[in-house]
Enzyme design. Structure first.
Site, PDB file in Angstrom:
ATOM      1  N   CYS A  96       0.828  -1.223   0.000  1.00 59.24           N
ATOM      2  CA  CYS A  96       0.000   0.000   0.000  1.00 59.24           C
ATOM      3  C   CYS A  96       0.859   1.270   0.000  1.00 59.24           C
ATOM      4  O   CYS A  96       0.444   2.299  -0.495  1.00 59.24           O
ATOM      5  CB  CYS A  96      -0.880   0.079   1.243  1.00 59.24           C
TER       6      CYS A  96
HETATM    7  N1  LIG Z   1      -3.584  -0.587  -0.966  1.00 56.19           N
HETATM    8  C1  LIG Z   1      -4.021  -0.574   0.258  1.00 56.19           C
HETATM    9  N2  LIG Z   1      -4.421  -1.677   0.815  1.00 56.19           N
HETATM   10  N3  LIG Z   1      -4.091   0.605   0.902  1.00 56.19           N
HETATM   11  C2  LIG Z   1      -4.478   0.749   2.249  1.00 56.19           C
HETATM   12  C3  LIG Z   1      -5.024   2.087   2.500  1.00 56.19           C
HETATM   13  C4  LIG Z   1      -5.407   2.312   3.942  1.00 56.19           C
HETATM   14  C5  LIG Z   1      -6.111   3.597   4.166  1.00 56.19           C
HETATM   15  N4  LIG Z   1      -6.292   3.857   5.554  1.00 56.19           N
HETATM   16  C6  LIG Z   1      -7.468   3.607   3.475  1.00 56.19           C
HETATM   17  O1  LIG Z   1      -8.413   3.165   4.089  1.00 56.19           O
HETATM   18  O2  LIG Z   1      -7.632   4.048   2.391  1.00 56.19           O
END
Ligand SMILES: NC(=[NH2+])NCCC[C@H](N)C(=O)O
EC number: 3.5.3.6
Length: 410
Positions: free
Chosen positions: A398
């Site tokens: 991420c």
């Molecule tokens: N590619 C990922 N899994 N990104 C995680 C993003 C986390 C972030 N807090 C959201 O909810 O957007």
């Protein structure tokens, strides 16, 4: 001319990546807005930055060029007219298309150097930072206690999501929640105006304006012609269809595998439950598999007259074997499939591995059961510290947007 964007797999040696070093935006989060800001806790900024610097250093030590979003955007705004146009848009998307607050915000943001202005926009602008002559009735009577004119962007360090590089092009994403939607305006300006990308023929497979929702955490580049994509809390079937139409028409991609995953915060994107780490190896969170390793997947191919053919298939292993032309696929379960360890480690992104070369990954140190299992399956694991970074609910995949990867040997 080699395209400045080139990503034909999830695992080819990572040559160039875009990151964002967490900044003051993290400290503009407080309990009342946590949920809306899509985070579950407030990272301690100095340690989060230290951990992030170590993550970046791990990538550099392994031969990856690290670009920072904030610098790419700053360089994209070098021309005053472009900077002005960008400011108008970001202030409008923050809720002030015109009026006294719009004017005051613009004047305030222009008082900084461009780099500081970019940092400020990501950090958010509090009401008590600026003075306005007139306030609206809404301000006076409705939003009185809300502290921001421009909200912070505490998820900006998850550079995976506002865009995704596929082949020699990119999707600039219409993100799901308001808390993140402005982030992809940065991508638009970087691609259009940063000299590294501008006028270099970068294909935009889908821009941020169509309604369908899509985020990079759901977009997995399995090969130079196969894309896997989550039908998830963050990515809708509508966006997937539009992207497939565009890829089938304009690129070498001829297969899109849309995989349905649970729609919840812990598993918000496909890459929180499923990642590719080698030619024939994947991590998978057991919670997405039904008995016998089944999922709901829809395989899309171009058909006659610009139509798309769709078949429903359920055996994940078989789907991958066929799509990647492999006789056997090794699915490595998060937390060794233990009913407590698997969800615990998945919560802190135990399935969210970043491959930096075939069979070589970066993971969070805290997920030691999953990491040991990866090693047992022959994977080279670089662990990075994760006490604070993990609080944002995202892992190494991420936190990274690959811009260039080496092609895989055929
Ligand atoms: N590619 C990922 N899994 N990104 C995680 C993003 C986390 C972030 N807090 C959201 O909810 O957007």
């Amino acid at each position: 001319m080699q395209s400045p964007i080139h990503v034909t797999s999830e695992i080819g040696k990572l040559k160039t990546v875009m990151l964002h070093r967490p900044g003051r935006e993290i400290e503009n989060v407080y309990p009342e807005i946590l949920h809306r800001m899509l985070v579950d806790d407030i990272p301690y900024l100095p340690i989060a930055q230290e951990e992030h610097d170590l993550f970046a250093q791990t990538l550099r030590d392994n031969g990856t060029e690290v670009l920072y979003l904030e610098n790419l955007l700053t360089d994209a705004l070098a021309d005053d007219n472009i900077k002005d146009e960008f400011l108008e848009k970001i202030i409008a998307e923050s809720g002030f298309a015109a009026g006294a607050i719009h004017d005051a915000l613009k004047e305030y943001l222009l008082s900084f150097s461009t780099k500081d202005m970019v940092d400020k926009i990501i950090a958010g602008v509090r009401k008590d930072e600026i003075k306005t002559k007139y306030v609206s009735l809404a301000e006076l009577a409705e939003d009185k206690d809300y502290p921001f004119y421009m909200d912070p962007m505490p998820n900006a360090y998850f550079t995976r999501d506002p865009q995704a590089c596929i082949g020699d092009g990119i999707t600039i994403n219409h993100m799901t929640f308001k808390a993140r939607q402005r982030e992809s305006l940065f991508t638009e300006y970087i691609i259009k105006h940063n000299p590294r990308f501008a006028d270099k023929g970068v294909n935009v497979w889908r821009n941020r304006y169509p309604e369908g929702r899509i985020e990079g955490g759901d977009e997995l580049v399995l090969s130079d012609h196969v894309l896997a994509i989550g039908i998830s809390q963050r990515t809708s079937a509508k966006a997937i269809t539009e992207l497939a139409e565009s890829l089938f028409e304009k690129s070498d991609y001829d297969t899109v595998i849309a995989i349905h995953i649970p729609h919840n915060h812990a598993m918000m994107h496909l890459d929180t439950v499923f990642t590719m780490i080698n030619y024939d190896q994947f991590t998978v969170h057991p919670a997405i598999l039904r008995d016998g390793g089944h999922v709901d997947a829809y395989i899309m191919h171009p058909a006659a007259n610009g139509e798309i053919s769709i078949t429903h298939e359920t055996n994940l292993k078989e789907i991958l074997e066929k799509a990647l032309d492999k006789s056997e696929i090794d699915l490595i379960p998060t937390g060794d499939g233990d009913p407590i360890v698997a969800p615990r480690e998945q919560w802190n992104d135990g399935s969210n591995t970043l491959a930096i070369a075939p069979g070589e990954v970066v993971t969070y140190d805290r997920n030691y059961v999953s990491n040991d299992l990866l090693r047992k399956h022959g994977i080279l694991v670089h662990e990075v510290r994760s006490s604070e970074l993990s609080r944002g609910r995202g892992g190494p995949r991420c936190m990274s947007c690959p811009i260039v990867r080496e092609d895989l040997k055929k």
